[in-house]
Design a protein around this motif. Structure first.
Motif, PDB file in Angstrom:
ATOM      1  N   LYS A   1       4.903  -0.427  10.544  1.00 48.21           N
ATOM      2  CA  LYS A   1       5.374  -1.314   9.467  1.00 48.21           C
ATOM      3  C   LYS A   1       4.277  -2.482   9.371  1.00 48.21           C
ATOM      4  N   THR A   2       3.808  -2.594   8.126  1.00 45.34           N
ATOM      5  CA  THR A   2       3.076  -3.745   7.841  1.00 45.34           C
ATOM      6  C   THR A   2       3.571  -4.023   6.085  1.00 45.34           C
ATOM      7  N   SER A   3       2.711  -5.065   5.531  1.00 38.67           N
ATOM      8  CA  SER A   3       3.130  -5.279   4.156  1.00 38.67           C
ATOM      9  C   SER A   3       2.418  -4.133   3.253  1.00 38.67           C
ATOM     10  N   LEU A   4       1.846  -3.370   3.643  1.00 37.31           N
ATOM     11  CA  LEU A   4       1.178  -2.339   2.956  1.00 37.31           C
ATOM     12  C   LEU A   4       1.927  -0.832   2.917  1.00 37.31           C
ATOM     13  N   SER A   5       1.861  -0.175   1.970  1.00 38.65           N
ATOM     14  CA  SER A   5       2.176   1.335   2.056  1.00 38.65           C
ATOM     15  C   SER A   5       1.024   2.182   2.396  1.00 38.65           C
ATOM     16  N   TYR A   6       1.405   3.361   2.907  1.00 42.22           N
ATOM     17  CA  TYR A   6       0.192   4.367   3.057  1.00 42.22           C
ATOM     18  C   TYR A   6       0.948   5.659   2.328  1.00 42.22           C
ATOM     19  N   PHE A   7       1.338   5.602   1.273  1.00 44.91           N
ATOM     20  CA  PHE A   7       1.939   6.641   0.675  1.00 44.91           C
ATOM     21  C   PHE A   7       0.726   7.739   0.275  1.00 44.91           C
ATOM     22  N   SER A   8       0.935   8.964   1.002  1.00 47.08           N
ATOM     23  CA  SER A   8       0.091  10.253   0.913  1.00 47.08           C
ATOM     24  C   SER A   8       0.169  11.137  -0.280  1.00 47.08           C
TER      25      SER A   8
ATOM     26  N   ILE B   1     -13.635   8.983  -2.498  1.00 46.61           N
ATOM     27  CA  ILE B   1     -13.884   8.044  -3.399  1.00 46.61           C
ATOM     28  C   ILE B   1     -12.509   7.065  -3.353  1.00 46.61           C
ATOM     29  N   ALA B   2     -12.814   5.802  -3.991  1.00 45.99           N
ATOM     30  CA  ALA B   2     -11.595   4.871  -4.011  1.00 45.99           C
ATOM     31  C   ALA B   2     -11.320   4.525  -5.221  1.00 45.99           C
TER      32      ALA B   2
ATOM     33  N   GLY C   1      -6.295   2.010  -3.912  1.00 44.79           N
ATOM     34  CA  GLY C   1      -6.012   3.408  -3.106  1.00 44.79           C
ATOM     35  C   GLY C   1      -7.214   4.199  -2.957  1.00 44.79           C
ATOM     36  N   PHE C   2      -7.254   5.210  -2.419  1.00 53.87           N
ATOM     37  CA  PHE C   2      -8.506   6.137  -2.106  1.00 53.87           C
ATOM     38  C   PHE C   2      -8.014   7.535  -1.833  1.00 53.87           C
ATOM     39  N   PHE C   3      -8.983   8.414  -1.798  1.00 56.20           N
ATOM     40  CA  PHE C   3      -9.071   9.710  -1.525  1.00 56.20           C
ATOM     41  C   PHE C   3      -9.978  10.015  -0.228  1.00 56.20           C
ATOM     42  N   ASP C   4      -9.491  10.392   0.731  1.00 57.02           N
ATOM     43  CA  ASP C   4     -10.186  10.422   2.124  1.00 57.02           C
ATOM     44  C   ASP C   4     -10.672  11.736   2.611  1.00 57.02           C
ATOM     45  N   GLY C   5     -10.610  12.631   1.482  1.00 57.96           N
ATOM     46  CA  GLY C   5     -11.134  13.784   1.634  1.00 57.96           C
ATOM     47  C   GLY C   5     -10.079  14.898   1.819  1.00 57.96           C
TER      48      GLY C   5
ATOM     49  N   ILE D   1      -4.277   8.445  -1.622  1.00 55.67           N
ATOM     50  CA  ILE D   1      -3.534   7.297  -0.625  1.00 55.67           C
ATOM     51  C   ILE D   1      -3.452   6.297  -1.683  1.00 55.67           C
ATOM     52  N   ASN D   2      -2.179   6.000  -1.702  1.00 54.11           N
ATOM     53  CA  ASN D   2      -1.634   4.729  -2.666  1.00 54.11           C
ATOM     54  C   ASN D   2      -1.037   3.558  -1.604  1.00 54.11           C
TER      55      ASN D   2
END
Length: 363
Positions: free
Chosen positions: A32-39, A185-186, A197-201, A205-206
């Motif tokens: 849990k953080t203040s960020l999300s990691y929506f994949s 890319i981001a 967000g970014f694309f990690d390959g 990710i949002n």
């Protein structure tokens, strides 16, 4: 910077960058953080020989177009732009979208610029609304699958079966910029709202990075947050984005008995251009402070992805047309230790519409 606007020190900006990168790492680990990691998975390619509709539902802007794909070519037809009302509740939102639908289409792809969690239903990417933001409350819609709600509403009102697919604006931005699935890319939006967000390959990710809170709020930021309709949320966005920047100015002008009140960040930009009096210098300082914070998130993503060079597909009027904003972001990236030209910023025409269209057409 002007004495009325306390800038973040370089040490503070370095720490914000470090904490932002740390929260990305922890979020990826489901902590849990203040960020999300929506994949998001890369969108499934749907067989769609007929034209379909693409929409942008922004914090203030609404766009719609008919999309036609021929081979690998995506063509935008009949693009129109207007503004959204205040989405106070579910009914207001559903009624507004329904009023703009072409009932002859089978698919409608929506670039949805509000915090939403990806949901995959029968190879269709939908979004579960996480919260309201940018002044929109969405009462009755939070926690619901937005595409499903729209499909049900259209079926009840018009008897038509239309499939809705939607993703966050940052995801659509990444899709617009993707030429292949092998390049990392981001992307980011710094406009009415803000997010990265970014694309990690493998996945899109949002981060919902406007909600990042591991940083010291400014005094005006605390007041802006307290007066907002979502206190305690989107704290970083309230320091950076166009929805709120001019409100910082109004608080400062009131404190300093400056007889001037602004109604938009566009007004703040015009004021910064004057460059000849105290209000102008305050406006310039607000843009610079915002740019320094945006640079922290860009630097954090650069370090997280561990790329020698990284392209950021960018959108948003504050980033591209705000007073000296892009150049100040670049200045602060260098101060934060990012090699010159290691980060490249790219603008893609109609990226919002094209990115949403790729939810239907695939990459």
């Amino acid at each position: 910077m002007n004495n009325y606007i306390l800038p973040y020190t370089l040490a503070q900006l370095q720490r914000i960058t470090h904490l932002f990168q740390k929260e990305i790492i922890l979020s990826k680990q489901n902590k849990k953080t203040s960020l999300s990691y929506f994949s998001y998975p890369l969108p499934h390619t749907h067989t769609c020989s007929e034209p379909f509709q693409s929409m942008i539902v922004g914090g203030s802007v609404f766009e719609k177009a008919i999309i036609k794909k021929t081979g690998k070519q995506i063509t935008i037809l009949n693009l129109t732009k207007s503004h959204v009302p205040l989405f106070t509740n579910k009914e207001v939102f559903l009624r507004f979208i329904h009023s703009h639908i072409e009932l002859s289409v089978l698919y409608i792809a929506i670039n949805f610029t509000y915090p939403s969690q990806p949901v995959i239903i029968n190879n269709i990417i939908d979004g579960r609304l996480s919260s309201g933001t940018k002044g929109h409350a969405f009462i009755g819609l939070i926690g619901k699958n937005v595409g499903e709600e729209l499909s049900d509403y259209v079926r009840k009102k018009s008897g038509k079966h239309i499939l809705f697919t939607l993703a966050n604006d940052t995801i659509c931005l990444l899709l617009a910029g993707m030429k292949n699935i092998s390049t990392i890319i981001a992307g980011g939006v710094v406009g009415t709202g803000m997010n990265f967000g970014f694309f990690d390959g493998k996945h899109l990710i949002n981060l919902e990075s406007g909600n990042f809170s591991a940083f010291p709020q400014t005094e005006t930021g605390k007041q802006v947050d307290k007066q907002s309709n979502n206190p305690g949320l989107q704290l970083f966005e309230k320091e950076v984005s166009g929805k709120y920047l001019f409100k910082h100015f109004n608080l400062i002008s009131k404190q300093k008995n400056i007889p001037l009140s602004l109604s938009s960040t566009s007004n703040l930009h015009d004021l910064a251009l004057d460059n000849n009096d105290l209000p102008s210098h305050i406006a310039q300082s607000l843009f610079e402070r915002s740019a320094s914070l945006a640079a922290c998130q860009i630097a954090g993503i650069y370090h997280f992805l561990n790329q020698k060079q990284l392209e950021f597909i960018m959108e948003g009027t504050v980033f591209w047309t705000g007073w000296n904003f892009k150049s100040m972001v670049e200045k602060y990236l260098i101060l934060l230790g990012i090699p010159q030209e290691a980060v490249q910023f790219t603008k893609i025409e109609h990226s919002n519409i094209l990115g949403a269209a790729k939810l239907v057409t695939g990459i």
